[in-house]
Design a protein around this motif. Structure first.
Motif, short mmCIF file in Angstrom:
data_model
loop_
_atom_site.label_atom_id
_atom_site.label_comp_id
_atom_site.label_asym_id
_atom_site.label_seq_id
_atom_site.Cartn_x
_atom_site.Cartn_y
_atom_site.Cartn_z
N TRP A 173 -2.19 -15.43 -18.24
CA TRP A 173 -3.41 -16.22 -18.39
C TRP A 173 -4.55 -15.63 -17.57
O TRP A 173 -5.67 -15.52 -18.05
CB TRP A 173 -3.15 -17.66 -17.98
N ASP A 215 -8.06 -14.29 -19.11
CA ASP A 215 -9.27 -14.97 -18.64
C ASP A 215 -10.25 -13.96 -18.02
O ASP A 215 -11.46 -14.01 -18.28
CB ASP A 215 -8.88 -16.05 -17.62
N ARG A 233 -3.19 -19.71 -23.78
CA ARG A 233 -3.33 -20.89 -22.92
C ARG A 233 -2.14 -21.82 -23.04
O ARG A 233 -1.68 -22.43 -22.05
CB ARG A 233 -4.64 -21.65 -23.25
N PHE A 269 -7.08 -15.45 -26.02
CA PHE A 269 -7.35 -16.46 -25.00
C PHE A 269 -6.85 -17.83 -25.46
O PHE A 269 -6.17 -18.55 -24.72
CB PHE A 269 -8.85 -16.49 -24.72
N ARG A 299 1.50 -21.72 -20.86
CA ARG A 299 1.79 -22.42 -19.61
C ARG A 299 2.39 -23.80 -19.85
O ARG A 299 2.78 -24.50 -18.91
CB ARG A 299 0.52 -22.53 -18.76
#
Length: 391
Positions: A333, A337, A362, A358, A365
């Protein structure tokens, strides 16, 4: 512990990398890429390309048409596949099918393997794994399982509701986790066109890489014959670990490739884009982000390779799986990012593939257990160890 890559695996890595670059990256803007993943027409085209390249279902044994790779070899190939959002689908190693194939090969009866595993490994059909439920049902805590399986003669009647079921739309069959009358969890196999199964709706989500997206599925007295029990009665939670521990690791492998792609795009931009008299990568603010990316990628790869090696020895514990999952998902991540940040305005548009990556990563997680639950599990493991050492 030897992490050197044998020559034959280096050749497979190079072949996979070339396949991704030549055959798949040009298709990433294809109109058949939908908000709920590649449509069936595109999926079949991708599968055919991988089959022709000899790269299909690399994790499955040769008996069922795969390459029979061990976990360390999968770590190499899966990372290369993840370099494109289309790679895991093309190679037939995307979730949930990859984990379902692994589970079926480990647990299913010979008849079940012929009926469901063989066509799944060939890429002819898709599958889904029905475990997660709306509140107050099972989520991060599988012990809250609500879906019931009631014995009726030689059959079982399954009732309940599942959601976040990846690939439900268009799947040919499902692996369903349900609770027996005595409270024990059991897995059942059922064709998705069986009476009693309804796909209630598709759920809009950030990610767009999974064929069929994520759905809400209800079961209303779904009749499942006893011969379609997967494995043994009452062993559902144990089989879930058979599936989930390697699946957490293969998620890490695939998303590592995606993070590397985002980093490569950002690096290329940082070399070319000028600001204040020099390439932006020469400014410490950007250069340090690239350096941090490199370190996060390196640490993730070492963690994944270590766990793959341990898994090949048959000794990977739940604790180690949790450590790798949290470390990898959060490092990946950060890499993606930072890549968005380096790209600036382009990073938040679809001018490059990075915005798509992106949105996809996400969720990592959260998938296969959110980081917080894994940290809780790791802490419990630490405390049990300290208590043992104290005595």
């Amino acid at each position: 512990m030897d992490f050197s890559i044998p020559a034959e695996l280096q050749a497979l890595q190079a072949r996979t990398r070339a396949f991704i670059a030549d055959e798949l990256i040009p298709l990433e803007r294809d109109a058949r890429c939908t908000p709920h993943g590649p449509n069936e027409d595109l999926r079949r085209e991708l599968i055919n390309k991988a089959r022709a390249a000899g790269l299909l279902s690399s994790h499955v044994s040769a008996e069922f048409g795969g390459l029979g790779l061990n976990h360390f070899a999968k770590a190499i190939v899966f990372e290369e596949a993840g370099y494109s959002p289309l790679g895991p689908v093309a190679l037939n190693i995307a979730a949930p099918d990859e984990g379902n194939m692994h589970l079926l090969e480990q647990v299913a009866s010979p008849a079940q393997k012929e009926r469901w595993l063989r066509p799944l490994a060939a890429g002819k059909i898709r599958s889904c794994f029905c475990m997660t439920e709306p509140a107050p049902g099972a989520g991060a805590d599988p012990g809250m399982l609500m879906t019931s399986a009631v014995k009726d003669g030689e059959d079982y009647l399954i009732s309940g509701e599942k959601w976040f079921i990846t690939g439900a739309e268009g799947a040919s069959f499902a692996i369903i986790m349900a609770k027996l009358e005595n409270g024990d969890a059991t897995m059942f196999l059922a064709d998705m066109d069986s009476p009693g199964i309804t796909i209630e709706r598709a759920m809009d989500s950030l990610d767009t890489c999974f064929p069929g997206g994520h759905g809400v599925v209800s079961f209303d007295n779904l009749r499942v014959p006893a011969e379609h029990i997967l494995g043994e009665l009452g062993q559902g939670f144990r089989y879930a670990q058979v599936r989930l521990s390697p699946a957490r690791l293969t998620h890490c492998m695939r998303w590592l490739g995606a993070a590397r792609r985002a980093h490569d795009v950002a690096t290329d931009y940082a070399r070319k884009r000028q600001a204040f008299g020099k390439p932006i990568g020469a400014h410490e603010g950007v250069g340090f982000m690239l350096a941090d990316n490199e370190m996060d990628l390196h640490a993730t790869r070492l963690s994944v390779w270590h766990c793959a090696w341990v898994l090949d020895q048959g000794a990977l514990g739940k604790h180690e799986s949790s450590v790798a999952k949290v470390l990898s998902s959060e490092a990946i991540w950060r890499v993606v990012d930072r890549s968005v940040q380096i790209l600036g305005g382009q990073g938040v548009t679809h001018e490059t593939v990075v915005a798509r990556i992106f949105a996809d990563v996400r969720a990592f997680r959260i998938y296969d257990g959110p980081s917080e639950v894994h940290r809780w599990s790791i802490a419990r493991h630490i405390l049990r160890g300290n208590q043992h050492n104290a005595h």
